[in-house]
Design a protein around this motif. Sequence first.
Motif, PDB file in Angstrom:
ATOM      1  N   ALA A   1       0.823  -1.209   0.000  1.00  9.39           N
ATOM      2  CA  ALA A   1       0.000   0.000   0.000  1.00  9.39           C
ATOM      3  C   ALA A   1       0.860   1.263   0.000  1.00  9.39           C
ATOM      4  N   ILE A   2       1.914   1.267   0.808  1.00 10.36           N
ATOM      5  CA  ILE A   2       2.820   2.419   0.848  1.00 10.36           C
ATOM      6  C   ILE A   2       3.472   2.624  -0.513  1.00 10.36           C
ATOM      7  N   ALA A   3       3.848   1.523  -1.155  1.00  9.19           N
ATOM      8  CA  ALA A   3       4.523   1.616  -2.455  1.00  9.19           C
ATOM      9  C   ALA A   3       3.605   2.210  -3.519  1.00  9.19           C
ATOM     10  N   VAL A   4       2.356   1.773  -3.572  1.00  2.12           N
ATOM     11  CA  VAL A   4       1.425   2.288  -4.588  1.00  2.12           C
ATOM     12  C   VAL A   4       1.166   3.777  -4.369  1.00  2.12           C
ATOM     13  N   ILE A   5       0.947   4.173  -3.129  1.00  6.67           N
ATOM     14  CA  ILE A   5       0.719   5.596  -2.829  1.00  6.67           C
ATOM     15  C   ILE A   5       1.956   6.412  -3.184  1.00  6.67           C
ATOM     16  N   GLY A   6       3.119   5.908  -2.805  1.00  7.76           N
ATOM     17  CA  GLY A   6       4.363   6.636  -3.050  1.00  7.76           C
ATOM     18  C   GLY A   6       4.652   6.832  -4.522  1.00  7.76           C
ATOM     19  N   ILE A   7       4.474   5.778  -5.322  1.00 11.95           N
ATOM     20  CA  ILE A   7       4.809   5.902  -6.740  1.00 11.95           C
ATOM     21  C   ILE A   7       3.862   6.862  -7.440  1.00 11.95           C
ATOM     22  N   LEU A   8       2.600   6.877  -7.055  1.00 13.43           N
ATOM     23  CA  LEU A   8       1.658   7.811  -7.665  1.00 13.43           C
ATOM     24  C   LEU A   8       1.999   9.255  -7.287  1.00 13.43           C
TER      25      LEU A   8
ATOM     26  N   LEU B   1      -2.510  16.158 -18.668  1.00 13.28           N
ATOM     27  CA  LEU B   1      -3.439  15.024 -18.642  1.00 13.28           C
ATOM     28  C   LEU B   1      -2.947  13.947 -17.685  1.00 13.28           C
ATOM     29  N   ALA B   2      -1.631  13.751 -17.649  1.00  9.26           N
ATOM     30  CA  ALA B   2      -1.064  12.762 -16.735  1.00  9.26           C
ATOM     31  C   ALA B   2      -1.299  13.158 -15.282  1.00  9.26           C
ATOM     32  N   VAL B   3      -1.125  14.441 -14.967  1.00 12.54           N
ATOM     33  CA  VAL B   3      -1.373  14.910 -13.594  1.00 12.54           C
ATOM     34  C   VAL B   3      -2.815  14.633 -13.189  1.00 12.54           C
ATOM     35  N   ALA B   4      -3.752  14.943 -14.077  1.00 10.44           N
ATOM     36  CA  ALA B   4      -5.171  14.734 -13.765  1.00 10.44           C
ATOM     37  C   ALA B   4      -5.476  13.251 -13.572  1.00 10.44           C
ATOM     38  N   GLY B   5      -4.976  12.409 -14.479  1.00  9.39           N
ATOM     39  CA  GLY B   5      -5.245  10.980 -14.381  1.00  9.39           C
ATOM     40  C   GLY B   5      -4.608  10.338 -13.164  1.00  9.39           C
ATOM     41  N   LEU B   6      -3.355  10.700 -12.888  1.00  9.47           N
ATOM     42  CA  LEU B   6      -2.654  10.129 -11.734  1.00  9.47           C
ATOM     43  C   LEU B   6      -3.262  10.615 -10.418  1.00  9.47           C
ATOM     44  N   ALA B   7      -3.690  11.871 -10.371  1.00  6.90           N
ATOM     45  CA  ALA B   7      -4.339  12.390  -9.169  1.00  6.90           C
ATOM     46  C   ALA B   7      -5.648  11.649  -8.896  1.00  6.90           C
ATOM     47  N   LEU B   8      -6.404  11.370  -9.962  1.00  2.00           N
ATOM     48  CA  LEU B   8      -7.634  10.596  -9.810  1.00  2.00           C
ATOM     49  C   LEU B   8      -7.330   9.186  -9.293  1.00  2.00           C
ATOM     50  N   ALA B   9      -6.290   8.563  -9.863  1.00  2.00           N
ATOM     51  CA  ALA B   9      -5.912   7.224  -9.410  1.00  2.00           C
ATOM     52  C   ALA B   9      -5.479   7.234  -7.953  1.00  2.00           C
ATOM     53  N   LEU B  10      -4.723   8.255  -7.550  1.00  2.00           N
ATOM     54  CA  LEU B  10      -4.283   8.362  -6.154  1.00  2.00           C
ATOM     55  C   LEU B  10      -5.480   8.512  -5.222  1.00  2.00           C
ATOM     56  N   THR B  11      -6.448   9.317  -5.611  1.00  2.00           N
ATOM     57  CA  THR B  11      -7.651   9.503  -4.791  1.00  2.00           C
ATOM     58  C   THR B  11      -8.400   8.190  -4.611  1.00  2.00           C
ATOM     59  N   VAL B  12      -8.530   7.449  -5.711  1.00  2.00           N
ATOM     60  CA  VAL B  12      -9.230   6.156  -5.641  1.00  2.00           C
ATOM     61  C   VAL B  12      -8.488   5.189  -4.737  1.00  2.00           C
ATOM     62  N   VAL B  13      -7.161   5.174  -4.840  1.00  2.00           N
ATOM     63  CA  VAL B  13      -6.358   4.272  -4.000  1.00  2.00           C
ATOM     64  C   VAL B  13      -6.535   4.599  -2.522  1.00  2.00           C
ATOM     65  N   ILE B  14      -6.461   5.885  -2.180  1.00  2.00           N
ATOM     66  CA  ILE B  14      -6.586   6.273  -0.767  1.00  2.00           C
ATOM     67  C   ILE B  14      -7.978   5.945  -0.233  1.00  2.00           C
ATOM     68  N   LEU B  15      -9.015   6.167  -1.043  1.00  2.00           N
ATOM     69  CA  LEU B  15     -10.381   5.861  -0.601  1.00  2.00           C
ATOM     70  C   LEU B  15     -10.590   4.364  -0.386  1.00  2.00           C
TER      71      LEU B  15
ATOM     72  N   ILE C   1      -5.204   2.182  11.494  1.00  2.00           N
ATOM     73  CA  ILE C   1      -3.835   2.636  11.266  1.00  2.00           C
ATOM     74  C   ILE C   1      -3.503   2.755   9.776  1.00  2.00           C
ATOM     75  N   VAL C   2      -4.267   2.054   8.922  1.00  2.00           N
ATOM     76  CA  VAL C   2      -3.962   2.105   7.487  1.00  2.00           C
ATOM     77  C   VAL C   2      -4.185   3.500   6.923  1.00  2.00           C
ATOM     78  N   TRP C   3      -5.032   4.305   7.560  1.00  2.00           N
ATOM     79  CA  TRP C   3      -5.267   5.660   7.062  1.00  2.00           C
ATOM     80  C   TRP C   3      -4.066   6.565   7.286  1.00  2.00           C
ATOM     81  N   PHE C   4      -3.103   6.101   8.089  1.00  2.00           N
ATOM     82  CA  PHE C   4      -1.888   6.881   8.316  1.00  2.00           C
ATOM     83  C   PHE C   4      -0.779   6.519   7.315  1.00  2.00           C
ATOM     84  N   LEU C   5      -0.991   5.497   6.486  1.00  2.00           N
ATOM     85  CA  LEU C   5       0.037   5.087   5.536  1.00  2.00           C
ATOM     86  C   LEU C   5       0.411   6.203   4.555  1.00  2.00           C
ATOM     87  N   PRO C   6      -0.574   6.971   4.023  1.00  2.00           N
ATOM     88  CA  PRO C   6      -0.173   8.081   3.146  1.00  2.00           C
ATOM     89  C   PRO C   6       0.707   9.115   3.847  1.00  2.00           C
TER      90      PRO C   6
END
Length: 561
Positions: free
Chosen positions: A456-463, A495-509, A521-526
């Motif tokens: 989870a940390i890795a996916v959030i970090g890379i985005l 376009l990449a910023v918009a798409g990646l920001a949307l993906a990051l939002t979906v991941v966090i939700l 505690i998982v909500w503190f991972l970001p």
Amino acid sequence: MRPAPDRLPAEDASTPSFLLSQGQIPKTRPAAHRPWRMLSNNWRELQSAQGSHSPRFYLTQSIKTKFVRTTNGRLPPVTNSPLPDAQPTAPQLARGSIGPAHIVFFVVAAAAPLASVVGASPAAFAFGNGAGVPGIYLLAGLLYLVFSVGFTAMSRFAGSAGGFYTYVAKGLGRPVGVAAASMAILTYKSIQIAVYVLFGIFVSGALSRLGVEVVWWVPIIVVKGVIWLCGARNIAFSGKLLGACMLAEVAILLLLDLGILLRGGGPAGINLTSFAPSSVFVPGIGVALVFVVGSFMGFEATAIFSEEARHPERTIPVATFSAVALIAGFYAFSTWCITLYYGPAAAQDAALAGLDSFFFTAAADVLGPWSVATMELLLIVSLFASALSFHNTINRYFFALGREGVLHRGLGQVHEVHGSPHIAGRAQSIIALLLLLAFVISGLDPYAVVFSWTSAIAVIGILLVQILVSVSIIAYFRSLPQGLGAWPRVIAPSLAVAGLALALTVVILNLPLLAGTDNPIVWFLPLIVVAAGLFGLLYALVLRARRPALYEALGQAVAEI
């Protein structure tokens, strides 16, 4: 001082010392005489020798006096700057060691095709949009192709072993660049730990079925030693090894895919329902995106190998677009075939009934029981290849930051024979072992906690880092257009910023699903990722305040590439 003669006597025509002893500089050269440039560290001697004439010989600061032939008889302007070859040069990786194929092997191996398809996609089927998962892989691939437009355009001006650090530093400044590097190291280190843990779990389980009981962390220590040795060799060695591993794991999946197609699919035959908008854009698309985006992790590492690539201005763009297209196409094709096997209407229920047997059941039926054992073995090979690829990626981050003095300069040394960042590899291997030891002592569940949370940390970090890179590309080309059009400079990165920001939002939700637990505690991972970025930012600001010389030198090694 006597006026210089038009020509030298024939016997002295090739003797530069004659000029200095006579205080003369020739205005013309004999037809048979090849001009020489004399290099010395005696500036005043040159000044007295040249008089009012344009010199054929000039002196400059150098370690030793030497003579260098010119090709056209014209001399550069006199300067007291050291020659490039007289400067202390920063350590360089083995240039020209790898081509596009090697780099594609690295990034596709990092994505772990077999592990991603067999391990991650069943969860996307079960909890996401079911039969529409293949369409999600194509959408994610399209997003990363758009990201790659600006990414590869800037690689000609910012590509080096520093990866994201050099992109962000050139676009948004050195402090933000160091912040991006901190997040990138945390991201890659997290996914590396996740891959190691999964490797240990699978190997321990395989040995247990053979009657050999081994705790999950023992195989990790063994494979860590093997990977360290491989990473210390020339980068081409790892490229060939990863290529062999990748071909093996792709081959078994292709056999299954072709077997399904040759049987005419499944209950509903062969159809394209998985790519229809009515199948893709349904409730659950966000959940599917969580698992799909993580499967592309590592493709951006193409730029990290630019210093070692042959003709990087062509190699890096070719490798990046090829890797994204290959990952997206192969994942979409394999998940489409497994959807056909179960039928679009039944695929989601089949995945819910058995996440771990979703592909193995189909393989046993289509190819026979032998394929299950082979697939399990190649799954371990896939994880090994992924771990080796991320090991090489992290090595180059440590090397770049060590070479520039952000980290200990010893990390910026290269192997005398292989040209590899072996000191950086040794350091980050020790860090990985210490983290592993901490997890073992803590008694945390290796899969439910260590693997799930680090993933989870890795996916959030890379985005987050990819968003920073896209913003940096826009900022860089706004001040230095470099003759490029609006598409690579502004439109594609935006376009990449918009798409990646949307993906990051979906991941966090959907963090509880991604982390495998509803523990608060998982909500503190970001926040862990953000904290890593703030640490890097503050560290750079401290360097600027307390060690200005070192701060000003940041990026110098990159600029010389």
